[in-house]
Enzyme design. Structure first.
Site, PDB file in Angstrom:
ATOM      1  N   SER A  58       0.847  -1.186   0.000  1.00 24.17           N
ATOM      2  CA  SER A  58       0.000   0.000   0.000  1.00 24.17           C
ATOM      3  C   SER A  58       0.885   1.240   0.000  1.00 24.17           C
ATOM      4  O   SER A  58       1.976   1.236   0.564  1.00 24.17           O
ATOM      5  CB  SER A  58      -0.918   0.007   1.231  1.00 24.17           C
ATOM      6  OG  SER A  58      -1.784   1.124   1.218  1.00 24.17           O
ATOM      7  N   LYS A  67      -3.693  -7.520   3.281  1.00 27.31           N
ATOM      8  CA  LYS A  67      -3.882  -6.412   2.337  1.00 27.31           C
ATOM      9  C   LYS A  67      -5.323  -6.359   1.841  1.00 27.31           C
ATOM     10  O   LYS A  67      -5.891  -5.267   1.622  1.00 27.31           O
ATOM     11  CB  LYS A  67      -2.925  -6.571   1.157  1.00 27.31           C
ATOM     12  CG  LYS A  67      -3.073  -5.505   0.053  1.00 27.31           C
ATOM     13  CD  LYS A  67      -2.909  -4.086   0.603  1.00 27.31           C
ATOM     14  CE  LYS A  67      -2.639  -3.058  -0.475  1.00 27.31           C
ATOM     15  NZ  LYS A  67      -3.553  -3.052  -1.598  1.00 27.31           N
ATOM     16  N   HIS A  97      -7.240  -4.737   4.540  1.00 27.03           N
ATOM     17  CA  HIS A  97      -6.825  -3.327   4.509  1.00 27.03           C
ATOM     18  C   HIS A  97      -7.630  -2.556   3.476  1.00 27.03           C
ATOM     19  O   HIS A  97      -8.147  -1.461   3.736  1.00 27.03           O
ATOM     20  CB  HIS A  97      -5.329  -3.261   4.202  1.00 27.03           C
ATOM     21  CG  HIS A  97      -4.814  -1.921   3.769  1.00 27.03           C
ATOM     22  ND1 HIS A  97      -4.999  -1.418   2.495  1.00 27.03           N
ATOM     23  CD2 HIS A  97      -4.105  -0.977   4.432  1.00 27.03           C
ATOM     24  CE1 HIS A  97      -4.438  -0.237   2.391  1.00 27.03           C
ATOM     25  NE2 HIS A  97      -3.880   0.058   3.548  1.00 27.03           N
ATOM     26  N   ASN A  98      -7.762  -3.126   2.266  1.00 26.39           N
ATOM     27  CA  ASN A  98      -8.492  -2.435   1.205  1.00 26.39           C
ATOM     28  C   ASN A  98      -9.980  -2.351   1.512  1.00 26.39           C
ATOM     29  O   ASN A  98     -10.642  -1.379   1.160  1.00 26.39           O
ATOM     30  CB  ASN A  98      -8.259  -3.133  -0.137  1.00 26.39           C
ATOM     31  CG  ASN A  98      -6.954  -2.714  -0.766  1.00 26.39           C
ATOM     32  OD1 ASN A  98      -6.020  -2.318  -0.067  1.00 26.39           O
ATOM     33  ND2 ASN A  98      -6.850  -2.812  -2.071  1.00 26.39           N
ATOM     34  N   GLU A 117     -10.351   0.461   3.797  1.00 22.22           N
ATOM     35  CA  GLU A 117     -10.172   1.674   2.985  1.00 22.22           C
ATOM     36  C   GLU A 117     -11.479   2.052   2.287  1.00 22.22           C
ATOM     37  O   GLU A 117     -11.850   3.232   2.241  1.00 22.22           O
ATOM     38  CB  GLU A 117      -9.071   1.416   1.966  1.00 22.22           C
ATOM     39  CG  GLU A 117      -8.784   2.534   0.997  1.00 22.22           C
ATOM     40  CD  GLU A 117      -7.780   2.094  -0.042  1.00 22.22           C
ATOM     41  OE1 GLU A 117      -8.162   1.981  -1.230  1.00 22.22           O
ATOM     42  OE2 GLU A 117      -6.612   1.832   0.326  1.00 22.22           O
TER      43      GLU A 117
END
Length: 298
Positions: A117, A169, A172-173, A176
């Site tokens: 990221s 990840k 994480h997205n 987001e």
């Protein structure tokens, strides 16, 4: 020396600035020249990339998720030797990563999956790196991650076995998506309060300091509003990378509720529709049961 298969120029430049020797390959000549101009050694094929590297090799693959990742890793696996390491820094589905790691492991190779990221700002700010896979390979290659990260001891780490980096990840997205949607809805509400004549860019900058919601996303929101406060030059069309979908699918498999992330993904789908059928049907139903007026298409 690190081989960078189809890798982004910003990451290459950051590694070169950190003193690493880089061999770079990309099927696009202009992409290769851009990193060669920064100091990398050019390879015009994967064979040449492997030739220029000394064992134990490390080859960082940065390609879109899906078949092209399988093809690239498959081609590399056939050319590398025992003890070499393949690093997948793309946004692969973690289930695919687990499968690929097992496949390359059968050939005596190791694999690291690196959730990455930082976007276009990574060159100057550093990248957040979530790393899964072989622990010994991670220890050997840790100087690479230290160079790419925001600092020598922050912003990166080995989070678990193969697939763990891409899984983290993925989540994480998903987070987001939810954060972005919350900012978008809040600013839309303020934009609609016309009688107060609110300056949205000013408010974004106020919130950047001391506020509970201060964040890099808010910094970027403020920058976007500085450029175009009304956003007239931008269409209300929002793509998704696929990781938001995988996050929601995983929540279903694990029976873990993530309503905010799921709703933010649905909002992106809605943004791509012109005159969505569902909204038309809602208007038609109100007309049917209550005689409410409907707006006719021109």
């Amino acid at each position: 020396m690190i081989g960078l298969g189809r890798m982004g120029g910003n990451m290459t430049q950051r590694l070169l600035a950190g003193g690493h020797h880089i061999v770079a390959y990309d099927p696009d000549e202009q992409a290769r020249l851009s990193v060669v101009n920064a100091g990398a050694i050019e390879a015009t094929s994967i064979d040449e990339l492997v030739f220029h590297l000394s064992p134990p090799r490390a080859v960082w693959v940065m390609v879109p998720a899906g078949d092209v990742t399988d093809e690239t890793i498959g081609t590399l696996s056939a050319k590398l030797t025992v003890g070499d390491t393949i690093i997948d820094g793309g946004n692969s589905n973690y289930k695919d990563t687990i499968r690929r790691a097992a496949d390359v492991g059968d050939l005596g190779l190791t694999m690291l999956d690196v959730g990455t990221s930082g976007g276009v700002w990574g060159l100057t700010e550093g990248y957040s790196l979530m790393i899964g896979g072989d622990a010994e390979a991670y220890s050997r290659l840790e100087p690479i991650f230290q160079t790419l990260a925001p600092g020598a001891s922050i912003g990166y780490g080995h989070v678990g076995p193969s697939g763990a980096g891409h899984f983290v990840k993925m989540v994480h997205n998903g987070i987001e998506y939810g954060m972005m949607q919350a900012f978008a809805e809040g600013f839309e509400l303020m934009e609609a309060k016309h009688d107060l004549e609110l300056d949205l860019a000013q408010i974004a900058h106020i919130w950047r300091y001391g506020s509970v919601v201060r964040s890099w996303l808010l910094d970027l929101t403020a920058a976007a509003l500085d450029e175009d406060g009304s956003l007239e030059g931008i269409q209300a069309y929002v793509e998704d990378s696929g990781e938001g979908r995988w996050t929601v699918e995983e929540s279903i498999d694990l029976a873990v509720p993530i309503p905010v992330i799921a709703a933010s993904l649905q909002a992106r789908f809605r943004s791509r529709q012109d005159s969505p059928f569902g909204a038309k049907l809602l208007a038609a139903m109100r007309n049917q049961f209550g005689g409410h007026s409907v707006r006719k298409s021109e």
